[in-house]
Design a protein around this motif. Structure first.
Motif, PDB file in Angstrom:
ATOM      1  N   PHE A 144       8.722  14.936 -14.579  1.00 47.87           N
ATOM      2  CA  PHE A 144       9.604  15.128 -15.731  1.00 47.87           C
ATOM      3  C   PHE A 144       9.537  13.939 -16.678  1.00 47.87           C
ATOM      4  O   PHE A 144       9.340  14.102 -17.885  1.00 47.87           O
ATOM      5  N   SER A 145       9.697  12.732 -16.150  1.00 46.97           N
ATOM      6  CA  SER A 145       9.749  11.557 -17.026  1.00 46.97           C
ATOM      7  C   SER A 145       8.390  11.270 -17.669  1.00 46.97           C
ATOM      8  O   SER A 145       8.338  10.887 -18.832  1.00 46.97           O
ATOM      9  N   GLY A 146       7.322  11.491 -16.936  1.00 47.77           N
ATOM     10  CA  GLY A 146       5.990  11.221 -17.467  1.00 47.77           C
ATOM     11  C   GLY A 146       5.614  12.105 -18.636  1.00 47.77           C
ATOM     12  O   GLY A 146       4.767  11.745 -19.455  1.00 47.77           O
ATOM     13  N   ARG A 147       6.226  13.255 -18.732  1.00 48.03           N
ATOM     14  CA  ARG A 147       5.920  14.191 -19.817  1.00 48.03           C
ATOM     15  C   ARG A 147       7.050  14.283 -20.837  1.00 48.03           C
ATOM     16  O   ARG A 147       7.013  15.102 -21.743  1.00 48.03           O
ATOM     17  N   LEU A 177      10.997  13.694  -4.108  1.00 50.75           N
ATOM     18  CA  LEU A 177      11.894  13.624  -5.255  1.00 50.75           C
ATOM     19  C   LEU A 177      11.324  12.696  -6.328  1.00 50.75           C
ATOM     20  O   LEU A 177      11.379  13.003  -7.522  1.00 50.75           O
ATOM     21  N   ALA A 178      10.735  11.577  -5.906  1.00 52.06           N
ATOM     22  CA  ALA A 178      10.132  10.645  -6.866  1.00 52.06           C
ATOM     23  C   ALA A 178       8.981  11.303  -7.624  1.00 52.06           C
ATOM     24  O   ALA A 178       8.821  11.096  -8.826  1.00 52.06           O
ATOM     25  N   ARG A 179       8.189  12.116  -6.935  1.00 46.65           N
ATOM     26  CA  ARG A 179       7.068  12.795  -7.597  1.00 46.65           C
ATOM     27  C   ARG A 179       7.566  13.802  -8.627  1.00 46.65           C
ATOM     28  O   ARG A 179       7.012  13.922  -9.714  1.00 46.65           O
ATOM     29  N   PRO A 212       3.732  19.223  -2.409  1.00 44.35           N
ATOM     30  CA  PRO A 212       4.837  19.568  -1.508  1.00 44.35           C
ATOM     31  C   PRO A 212       5.692  20.740  -1.981  1.00 44.35           C
ATOM     32  O   PRO A 212       6.631  21.122  -1.302  1.00 44.35           O
ATOM     33  N   VAL A 213       5.382  21.338  -3.144  1.00 43.73           N
ATOM     34  CA  VAL A 213       6.185  22.427  -3.688  1.00 43.73           C
ATOM     35  C   VAL A 213       5.693  23.758  -3.127  1.00 43.73           C
ATOM     36  O   VAL A 213       4.510  24.082  -3.208  1.00 43.73           O
TER      37      VAL A 213
END
Length: 177
Positions: A37-40, A30-32, A84-85
Motif C-alpha cells: 500500500f505505502s509503496g504505491r 502484515l509488513a509486506r 502468503p495471500v
C-alpha cells in the motif's frame, strides 16, 4: 461512499471499499501488505488483523481503502500476487456484508454535561464500562458512521480520548471466505 476529484482526463469517482484478505499467519505478512500500500501511494483507512483458522494458521485482514475503480482493481490484483495471500474478497462489491467497529470513548464533565453524556450514550446503545465522579468511559459497537457521530456529539460535551478497533466485516449468508 463516493467522491470526485479532478483529473486531466476528466472527473474520477473515488469509492470506499472493504477488502478481506486471507493470508498465512506468519511473521512479516502484515509488513509486506502495508508495504504494498505505502509503496504505491495507496491509503489504508482502517486495518484489522486476527488469526481466524488456528489449525491452518490463517489470518484474516480487513482493509478499508479508497480509490477509483481502476486503482481498487490494481490493489486487489497486487494483493492476490503476494505469496502468503490465499484469497482477496471485495465485500463492498458483494453488496451483502456486515461491518462493525468498537470504540472506547472517554468523556469528562460534571453537572448537566454529565447527564447529557449519559443520555447520548443510552440513545446510541453505548455501555458504561468505567465511571468516576468526573468521567465516563463508554463502549460503543456499530457502523463507523455511528461511531463517528457519537464521537462528534461527545466532543461538544467533554471528549477526552478515543480508542477505536477498526472495522471488522463479514459477508452475509452461509458461504465462508
Amino acid at each position: 461512499m463516493k467522491s470526485h476529484y479532478n483529473d486531466p482526463t476528466g472527473p474520477q469517482i473515488v469509492e470506499r471499499r472493504t477488502l478481506c484478505v486471507l493470508v498465512d499467519n506468519e511473521p512479516g505478512v502484515l509488513a509486506r501488505i502495508a508495504g504494498l500500500f505505502s509503496g504505491r501511494g495507496y491509503n489504508i483507512e482502517s486495518l484489522t488483523v486476527t488469526e481466524t483458522e488456528h489449525e491452518s494458521h490463517l489470518s484474516r485482514l480487513t482493509v478499508i481503502t479508497s480509490g477509483t475503480p481502476a486503482v481498487i482493481e490494481q490493489i486487489k490484483a497486487q494483493l492476490e500476487r503476494l505469496v502468503p495471500v490465499h484469497r482477496v474478497i471485495d465485500l463492498t462489491m458483494t453488496g451483502q456484508s456486515i461491518e462493525r467497529e468498537l470504540a472506547l470513548v472517554k468523556v469528562a464533565g460534571s453537572g448537566e454535561h454529565r447527564m447529557e453524556a449519559l443520555r447520548l450514550a443510552a440513545a446510541f446503545g453505548a455501555r458504561t464500562v468505567d465511571a468516576t465522579l468526573s468521567s465516563f468511559v463508554f463502549e460503543l459497537t456499530g457502523t463507523s458512521d455511528d461511531v463517528e457521530r457519537f464521537i462528534k456529539l461527545m466532543a461538544a460535551i467533554g471528549l477526552v480520548e478515543v480508542s477505536r478497533t477498526g472495522v471488522a466485516a463479514i459477508a452475509r449468508g452461509a458461504e465462508g471466505m
